[in-house]
Design a protein around this motif. Structure first.
Motif, PDB file in Angstrom:
ATOM      1  N   GLY A  56     -72.608  41.572  48.478  1.00 11.96           N
ATOM      2  CA  GLY A  56     -72.130  40.884  49.684  1.00 11.96           C
ATOM      3  C   GLY A  56     -71.520  41.935  50.579  1.00 11.96           C
ATOM      4  O   GLY A  56     -71.829  43.115  50.471  1.00 11.96           O
ATOM      5  N   LYS A  57     -70.613  41.511  51.457  1.00 10.62           N
ATOM      6  CA  LYS A  57     -69.859  42.455  52.287  1.00 10.62           C
ATOM      7  C   LYS A  57     -70.748  43.522  52.939  1.00 10.62           C
ATOM      8  O   LYS A  57     -71.438  43.214  53.892  1.00 10.62           O
ATOM      9  N   VAL A  58     -70.783  44.761  52.435  1.00 10.91           N
ATOM     10  CA  VAL A  58     -71.519  45.839  53.128  1.00 10.91           C
ATOM     11  C   VAL A  58     -72.990  45.488  53.368  1.00 10.91           C
ATOM     12  O   VAL A  58     -73.568  45.902  54.374  1.00 10.91           O
ATOM     13  N   SER A 102     -73.032  34.126  51.607  1.00 12.06           N
ATOM     14  CA  SER A 102     -71.677  34.581  51.284  1.00 12.06           C
ATOM     15  C   SER A 102     -71.629  34.997  49.817  1.00 12.06           C
ATOM     16  O   SER A 102     -72.468  34.580  49.004  1.00 12.06           O
ATOM     17  N   GLY A 103     -70.612  35.804  49.505  1.00  8.60           N
ATOM     18  CA  GLY A 103     -70.418  36.227  48.133  1.00  8.60           C
ATOM     19  C   GLY A 103     -70.204  35.039  47.205  1.00  8.60           C
ATOM     20  O   GLY A 103     -70.677  35.018  46.060  1.00  8.60           O
ATOM     21  N   THR A 104     -69.495  34.033  47.709  1.00  6.73           N
ATOM     22  CA  THR A 104     -69.263  32.809  46.932  1.00  6.73           C
ATOM     23  C   THR A 104     -70.588  32.187  46.507  1.00  6.73           C
ATOM     24  O   THR A 104     -70.783  31.806  45.351  1.00  6.73           O
ATOM     25  N   GLU A 105     -71.488  32.101  47.463  1.00 12.58           N
ATOM     26  CA  GLU A 105     -72.795  31.505  47.191  1.00 12.58           C
ATOM     27  C   GLU A 105     -73.579  32.351  46.169  1.00 12.58           C
ATOM     28  O   GLU A 105     -74.283  31.818  45.309  1.00 12.58           O
ATOM     29  N   CYS A 141     -72.781  41.509  37.004  1.00 13.33           N
ATOM     30  CA  CYS A 141     -71.894  42.435  37.699  1.00 13.33           C
ATOM     31  C   CYS A 141     -71.687  41.923  39.113  1.00 13.33           C
ATOM     32  O   CYS A 141     -72.628  41.899  39.914  1.00 13.33           O
ATOM     33  N   ASP A 142     -70.465  41.513  39.414  1.00 12.30           N
ATOM     34  CA  ASP A 142     -70.145  41.089  40.772  1.00 12.30           C
ATOM     35  C   ASP A 142     -69.742  42.322  41.560  1.00 12.30           C
ATOM     36  O   ASP A 142     -68.615  42.803  41.463  1.00 12.30           O
ATOM     37  N   GLU A 143     -70.691  42.816  42.338  1.00 14.51           N
ATOM     38  CA  GLU A 143     -70.436  44.012  43.155  1.00 14.51           C
ATOM     39  C   GLU A 143     -70.404  43.649  44.634  1.00 14.51           C
ATOM     40  O   GLU A 143     -70.806  44.428  45.493  1.00 14.51           O
ATOM     41  N   GLY A 145     -61.401  44.736  42.445  1.00 15.01           N
ATOM     42  CA  GLY A 145     -60.758  45.068  43.715  1.00 15.01           C
ATOM     43  C   GLY A 145     -59.921  43.929  44.252  1.00 15.01           C
ATOM     44  O   GLY A 145     -59.328  44.044  45.318  1.00 15.01           O
ATOM     45  N   ASN A 146     -59.859  42.831  43.506  1.00 16.48           N
ATOM     46  CA  ASN A 146     -59.170  41.655  44.027  1.00 16.48           C
ATOM     47  C   ASN A 146     -57.824  41.403  43.368  1.00 16.48           C
ATOM     48  O   ASN A 146     -57.228  40.341  43.540  1.00 16.48           O
ATOM     49  N   MET A 147     -57.328  42.383  42.608  1.00 18.93           N
ATOM     50  CA  MET A 147     -55.909  42.385  42.196  1.00 18.93           C
ATOM     51  C   MET A 147     -55.331  43.720  42.681  1.00 18.93           C
ATOM     52  O   MET A 147     -54.435  44.282  42.072  1.00 18.93           O
TER      53      MET A 147
HETATM   54  C1  PLP Z   1     -65.244  38.960  48.630  1.00 16.20           C
HETATM   55  C2  PLP Z   1     -65.704  38.746  47.247  1.00 16.20           C
HETATM   56  C3  PLP Z   1     -66.423  37.600  46.869  1.00 16.20           C
HETATM   57  C4  PLP Z   1     -66.594  36.417  47.783  1.00 16.20           C
HETATM   58  O1  PLP Z   1     -67.368  36.705  48.891  1.00 16.20           O
HETATM   59  P1  PLP Z   1     -67.280  35.729  50.171  1.00 16.20           P
HETATM   60  O2  PLP Z   1     -68.336  36.281  51.076  1.00 16.20           O
HETATM   61  O3  PLP Z   1     -65.891  35.866  50.685  1.00 16.20           O
HETATM   62  O4  PLP Z   1     -67.585  34.360  49.689  1.00 16.20           O
HETATM   63  C5  PLP Z   1     -66.938  37.531  45.602  1.00 16.20           C
HETATM   64  N1  PLP Z   1     -66.760  38.542  44.727  1.00 16.20           N
HETATM   65  C6  PLP Z   1     -66.073  39.647  45.040  1.00 16.20           C
HETATM   66  C7  PLP Z   1     -65.919  40.719  44.032  1.00 16.20           C
HETATM   67  C8  PLP Z   1     -65.518  39.790  46.300  1.00 16.20           C
HETATM   68  O5  PLP Z   1     -64.785  40.881  46.586  1.00 16.20           O
END
Ligand code: PLP
Length: 430
Positions: free
Chosen positions: A266-268, A116-119, A238-240, A210-212
């Motif tokens: 993460g995600k994609v 996960s992105g958190t991890e 860089c958190d992408e 992208g989170n605001m």
């Molecule tokens: C979604 C997101 C995360 C967290 O990812 P999860 O898979 O939900 O834990 C971290 N950073 C950014 C920039 C995100 O958009």
């Protein structure tokens, strides 16, 4: 539109799951009403248990670049599943995905897959602290990097929406090592580093937050962040997780030409299955266990189904120049939305980048969390429900980003603009 079955399902879910959902934003708490319970998705559409069809702009909050049930991804997952679902031993697919990611994002020389992105961000912070021998990290107000303790401070979207920017349960001592800054504020950045630069292990940033809602960096801002971190020996993370393979094929660091020390994806990257990754410069990543002493592990990390899905999605993306096609589609949609809002007399700011966009209900420009938070949330709520009524499924919060997929057709976009024209009229009347 009927949501009777969804309402009953939501009540039942609340008996067993906190708030009825496994991630807070899904609850519609911010906009009110019942979240549709989904039975399936195909292409640009999702379907709920009441028989409603929606054009989806949530796309699982980003992962589904190719749309729901993309045939190349489904086939790859099926094929992998038939050979077993997990081994706890190395596989060829892990190297293939790592190689592909390192080629697409050149600042990443070594990469570790996680779930996960958190991890990913949690591990990236540990790595930055291990590498620099410093404890403090800097984050930006309204940027979200996952829900682990160090980063659950002024964390945007879900947290902002719920009104708990600082969660109970985060130890004060941990929160105290997290320093926060306003995005796009150069003087504040320079002042903080002048005062505490030698304590700072890393700055973690969404280069295009992208989170605001989707906020863009002002001219030269990211370059300054890079220069300042370098000058003080702090790493740039860089958190992408969201922007990777969305803002462009190489992410926002490639768009803005920023040389990142550590990158989180993460995600994609998982094509809709749970995959994330962190990686960066070889000399930093060589600290990660078992190459080095910084411990990080995962029973299901590099899972064969997830690797197959990620590989299929990223290969398709590259071969078919998906990011470029999506950017032009997004431009058409956003142009139409802006025009419809203007005609209805609703002041909005439409931000877009690659296949991401946000409609801010604000007369003034939005450049950081304070200006995003000043949006007219009542007007957003009316717009959101009016869109849902017309079969357009948007993220249920002003502070989320909307996503297009390759499956969104010209007809979908036309329908969405027509629905928005009605929704803006309703918002104007309130
Ligand atoms: C979604 C997101 C995360 C967290 O990812 P999860 O898979 O939900 O834990 C971290 N950073 C950014 C920039 C995100 O958009």
């Amino acid at each position: 539109m009927e949501l009777t079955k969804s309402a009953a399902a939501f009540a039942e879910a609340k008996k067993y799951i906190p708030g009825g959902v496994n991630s807070p934003v899904r609850s519609f708490k911010n906009v009110g009403g019942t979240p549709p319970f989904i039975v399936g998705g195909r292409g640009s559409k999702i379907y709920d248990i009441d028989g409603n069809e929606y054009i989806d702009y949530v796309m699982s909050y980003g992962p589904l670049l190719l749309g729901h049930g993309a045939p190349c991804v489904t086939a790859a997952v099926k094929e992998a599943a038939e050979r077993g679902t997990s081994y706890g031993a190395p596989t060829l697919a892990e190297t293939e995905l790592a190689r592909l990611v390192c080629r697409l994002v050149p600042s990443m020389e070594l990469v570790r897959m996680v779930n996960s992105g958190t991890e990913a961000t949690m591990s990236a912070l540990r790595l930055a602290r291990a590498y620099t021998g410093r404890d403090c990290i800097v984050k930006f107000i309204g940027c979200y990097h996952g829900h682990h303790d160090s980063l659950l401070v002024k964390a945007g979207s879900g947290a902002a929406t719920m009104g708990v920017p600082d969660s109970p349960g985060v130890p004060q001592a941990v929160a105290a090592t997290t320093l926060t800054l306003s995005f796009n504020d150069v003087p504040a950045l320079k002042k903080l580093f002048a005062e505490r630069g030698k304590e700072i292990a890393a700055v973690i940033i969404e280069p295009t937050p992208g989170n605001m809602g989707l906020v863009l960096p002002e001219e030269g801002y990211l370059e300054t962040v890079r220069e300042v971190t370098r000058a003080y020996g702090a790493l740039l993370i860089c958190d992408e997780v969201m922007s990777g393979f969305r803002s462009s094929q190489g992410g926002s660091q490639s768009l803005y030409d920023i040389d990142s020390d550590i990158t989180c994806l993460g995600k994609v990257i998982g094509g809709g299955l749970p995959v994330a990754a962190y990686g960066g410069k070889r000399k930093i990543m060589e600290l990660v266990s078992p190459a080095g002493p910084m411990y990080q592990a995962g029973t299901l990390s590099g899972n064969p189904l997830a690797m197959a899905a990620g590989l299929a999605a990223l290969r398709y993306m590259e071969e078919h120049k998906v990011c470029e096609e999506l950017e032009s589609k997004t431009a058409i949609l956003c142009g139409g939305l802006a025009k419809a809002a203007k005609r209805a007399g609703v002041p909005v700011q439409v931000h877009r980048l690659g296949s991401m966009f946000t409609v801010f209900f604000s007369a003034g420009s939005v450049k950081d969390y304070a200006t995003a938070a000043a949006c007219d949330l009542r007007a957003f709520g009316i717009y959101f429900h009016a869109m849902l009524e017309q079969g357009i499924y948007l993220p249920p919060s002003q502070f989320e980003t909307n996503f297009l997929s390759l499956a969104h057709s010209a007809e979908d976009i036309e329908k969405t603009i027509a629905a928005a024209a009605e929704a803006f009229k309703k918002a104007a009347r309130c």
